[in-house]
Design a protein around this motif. Structure first.
Motif, PDB file in Angstrom:
ATOM      1  N   TRP A  84       0.835  -1.331  -0.119  1.00 37.15           N
ATOM      2  CA  TRP A  84       0.095  -0.032  -0.164  1.00 37.15           C
ATOM      3  C   TRP A  84       1.026   1.231  -0.064  1.00 37.15           C
ATOM      4  O   TRP A  84       0.657   2.329  -0.644  1.00 37.15           O
ATOM      5  CB  TRP A  84      -0.843  -0.123   1.080  1.00 37.15           C
ATOM      6  N   PHE A  85       1.931   1.377   0.765  1.00 36.67           N
ATOM      7  CA  PHE A  85       2.791   2.540   0.963  1.00 36.67           C
ATOM      8  C   PHE A  85       3.663   2.534  -0.393  1.00 36.67           C
ATOM      9  O   PHE A  85       3.880   3.884  -0.819  1.00 36.67           O
ATOM     10  CB  PHE A  85       3.726   2.428   2.258  1.00 36.67           C
ATOM     11  N   LYS A  86       4.041   1.485  -0.848  1.00 35.96           N
ATOM     12  CA  LYS A  86       4.891   1.424  -2.001  1.00 35.96           C
ATOM     13  C   LYS A  86       4.086   1.854  -3.332  1.00 35.96           C
ATOM     14  O   LYS A  86       4.733   2.893  -4.125  1.00 35.96           O
ATOM     15  CB  LYS A  86       5.491   0.182  -2.268  1.00 35.96           C
ATOM     16  N   GLU A  87       3.041   1.599  -3.400  1.00 35.66           N
ATOM     17  CA  GLU A  87       2.031   2.036  -4.504  1.00 35.66           C
ATOM     18  C   GLU A  87       1.819   3.557  -4.544  1.00 35.66           C
ATOM     19  O   GLU A  87       1.630   4.117  -5.496  1.00 35.66           O
ATOM     20  CB  GLU A  87       0.882   1.390  -4.538  1.00 35.66           C
ATOM     21  N   GLY A 118       4.096   5.445  -3.457  1.00 36.82           N
ATOM     22  CA  GLY A 118       5.354   6.324  -3.196  1.00 36.82           C
ATOM     23  C   GLY A 118       5.771   6.942  -1.737  1.00 36.82           C
ATOM     24  O   GLY A 118       6.581   7.782  -1.791  1.00 36.82           O
ATOM     25  N   ILE A 119       5.449   6.355  -0.943  1.00 40.62           N
ATOM     26  CA  ILE A 119       5.466   6.688   0.667  1.00 40.62           C
ATOM     27  C   ILE A 119       6.678   5.922   1.242  1.00 40.62           C
ATOM     28  O   ILE A 119       6.636   4.627   1.430  1.00 40.62           O
ATOM     29  CB  ILE A 119       4.244   6.621   1.392  1.00 40.62           C
ATOM     30  N   LYS A 120       7.678   6.495   1.541  1.00 41.13           N
ATOM     31  CA  LYS A 120       8.910   5.934   2.085  1.00 41.13           C
ATOM     32  C   LYS A 120       8.542   5.396   3.528  1.00 41.13           C
ATOM     33  O   LYS A 120       7.767   6.241   4.075  1.00 41.13           O
ATOM     34  CB  LYS A 120       9.960   6.613   2.113  1.00 41.13           C
ATOM     35  N   PHE A 121       8.888   4.126   4.011  1.00 42.22           N
ATOM     36  CA  PHE A 121       8.772   3.444   5.361  1.00 42.22           C
ATOM     37  C   PHE A 121       9.760   2.800   5.740  1.00 42.22           C
ATOM     38  O   PHE A 121      10.735   2.506   4.956  1.00 42.22           O
ATOM     39  CB  PHE A 121       7.555   2.594   5.248  1.00 42.22           C
ATOM     40  N   GLN A 122       9.994   2.636   6.957  1.00 42.12           N
ATOM     41  CA  GLN A 122      11.113   1.787   7.571  1.00 42.12           C
ATOM     42  C   GLN A 122      10.400   0.449   7.988  1.00 42.12           C
ATOM     43  O   GLN A 122       9.369   0.548   8.620  1.00 42.12           O
ATOM     44  CB  GLN A 122      11.615   2.391   8.699  1.00 42.12           C
ATOM     45  N   MET A 123      10.761  -0.737   7.584  1.00 44.67           N
ATOM     46  CA  MET A 123      10.423  -1.918   7.808  1.00 44.67           C
ATOM     47  C   MET A 123      11.158  -2.522   9.319  1.00 44.67           C
ATOM     48  O   MET A 123      12.302  -2.625   8.905  1.00 44.67           O
ATOM     49  CB  MET A 123      10.138  -3.002   6.609  1.00 44.67           C
ATOM     50  N   ILE A 124      10.519  -2.835  10.360  1.00 43.11           N
ATOM     51  CA  ILE A 124      11.146  -3.526  11.284  1.00 43.11           C
ATOM     52  C   ILE A 124      10.538  -4.987  11.663  1.00 43.11           C
ATOM     53  O   ILE A 124       9.222  -4.991  11.848  1.00 43.11           O
ATOM     54  CB  ILE A 124      11.259  -2.820  12.659  1.00 43.11           C
ATOM     55  N   ASP A 125      11.469  -5.982  11.387  1.00 42.53           N
ATOM     56  CA  ASP A 125      11.017  -7.237  11.490  1.00 42.53           C
ATOM     57  C   ASP A 125      10.869  -7.846  12.897  1.00 42.53           C
ATOM     58  O   ASP A 125      12.007  -7.629  13.634  1.00 42.53           O
ATOM     59  CB  ASP A 125      12.118  -8.111  10.700  1.00 42.53           C
ATOM     60  N   LEU A 126       9.879  -7.969  13.383  1.00 42.62           N
ATOM     61  CA  LEU A 126       9.495  -8.441  14.849  1.00 42.62           C
ATOM     62  C   LEU A 126      10.373  -9.753  15.222  1.00 42.62           C
ATOM     63  O   LEU A 126      10.472 -10.050  16.460  1.00 42.62           O
ATOM     64  CB  LEU A 126       8.140  -8.550  15.049  1.00 42.62           C
ATOM     65  N   LYS A 127      10.568 -10.579  14.104  1.00 44.69           N
ATOM     66  CA  LYS A 127      11.399 -11.883  14.604  1.00 44.69           C
ATOM     67  C   LYS A 127      12.667 -11.472  14.892  1.00 44.69           C
ATOM     68  O   LYS A 127      13.284 -12.000  15.628  1.00 44.69           O
ATOM     69  CB  LYS A 127      11.125 -12.826  13.341  1.00 44.69           C
ATOM     70  N   GLU A 128      13.316 -10.602  13.997  1.00 45.19           N
ATOM     71  CA  GLU A 128      14.679 -10.184  14.232  1.00 45.19           C
ATOM     72  C   GLU A 128      15.148  -9.133  15.265  1.00 45.19           C
ATOM     73  O   GLU A 128      15.955  -9.441  16.080  1.00 45.19           O
ATOM     74  CB  GLU A 128      15.042  -9.605  12.938  1.00 45.19           C
ATOM     75  N   LYS A 129      14.319  -8.092  15.167  1.00 44.43           N
ATOM     76  CA  LYS A 129      14.433  -7.081  16.227  1.00 44.43           C
ATOM     77  C   LYS A 129      13.638  -6.883  17.386  1.00 44.43           C
ATOM     78  O   LYS A 129      13.890  -6.726  18.571  1.00 44.43           O
ATOM     79  CB  LYS A 129      14.909  -5.691  15.403  1.00 44.43           C
TER      80      LYS A 129
END
Length: 113
Positions: free
Chosen positions: A20-23, A25-36
């Motif tokens: 939804w955000f990519k379509e 053109g809105i930049k976002f930061q993805m935080i993987d809950l399994k990793e971090k």
């Protein structure tokens, strides 16, 4: 806008939020809950934005034992237990400053633009 998406790569709703955000053109930061995982400050801010930790709980989580334990703990211990066991949190959590949503909520995200 400063968008953060907390989720996992296996979560269908997290992928939907990213798309939804990519379509748009809105930049976002993805935080993987399994990793971090979320920091305590992030967790507290999201809880405040959503009106409490209860809306974060995924009733369909695989860890049924911890989910049951969460229900029987004293109220002052429940938020701490959820923070310790972030696999019980619904995904994705999308933050924009002090605002936050849990789950896929494009109708709310549109108001952020």
């Amino acid at each position: 806008m400063n968008i953060q998406i907390f989720g996992t790569n296996k979560s269908f709703d997290t992928k939907k939020a990213q798309r939804w955000f990519k379509e748009r053109g809105i930049k976002f930061q993805m935080i993987d809950l399994k990793e971090k995982g979320m920091s305590r400050g992030e967790f507290d801010n999201v809880c405040r934005a959503l009106g409490g930790w209860q809306s974060l709980v995924d009733e369909n989580a695989k860890d049924k034992d911890t989910l049951t334990l969460l229900r029987f703990l004293a109220p002052e211990q429940q938020a701490d237990k959820l923070f310790e066991n972030q696999q019980l949190i619904r995904q994705p959590i999308v933050r924009n400053g002090r605002q936050a949503t849990v789950g896929c909520c494009p109708e709310v995200w549109q108001t952020w633009e």
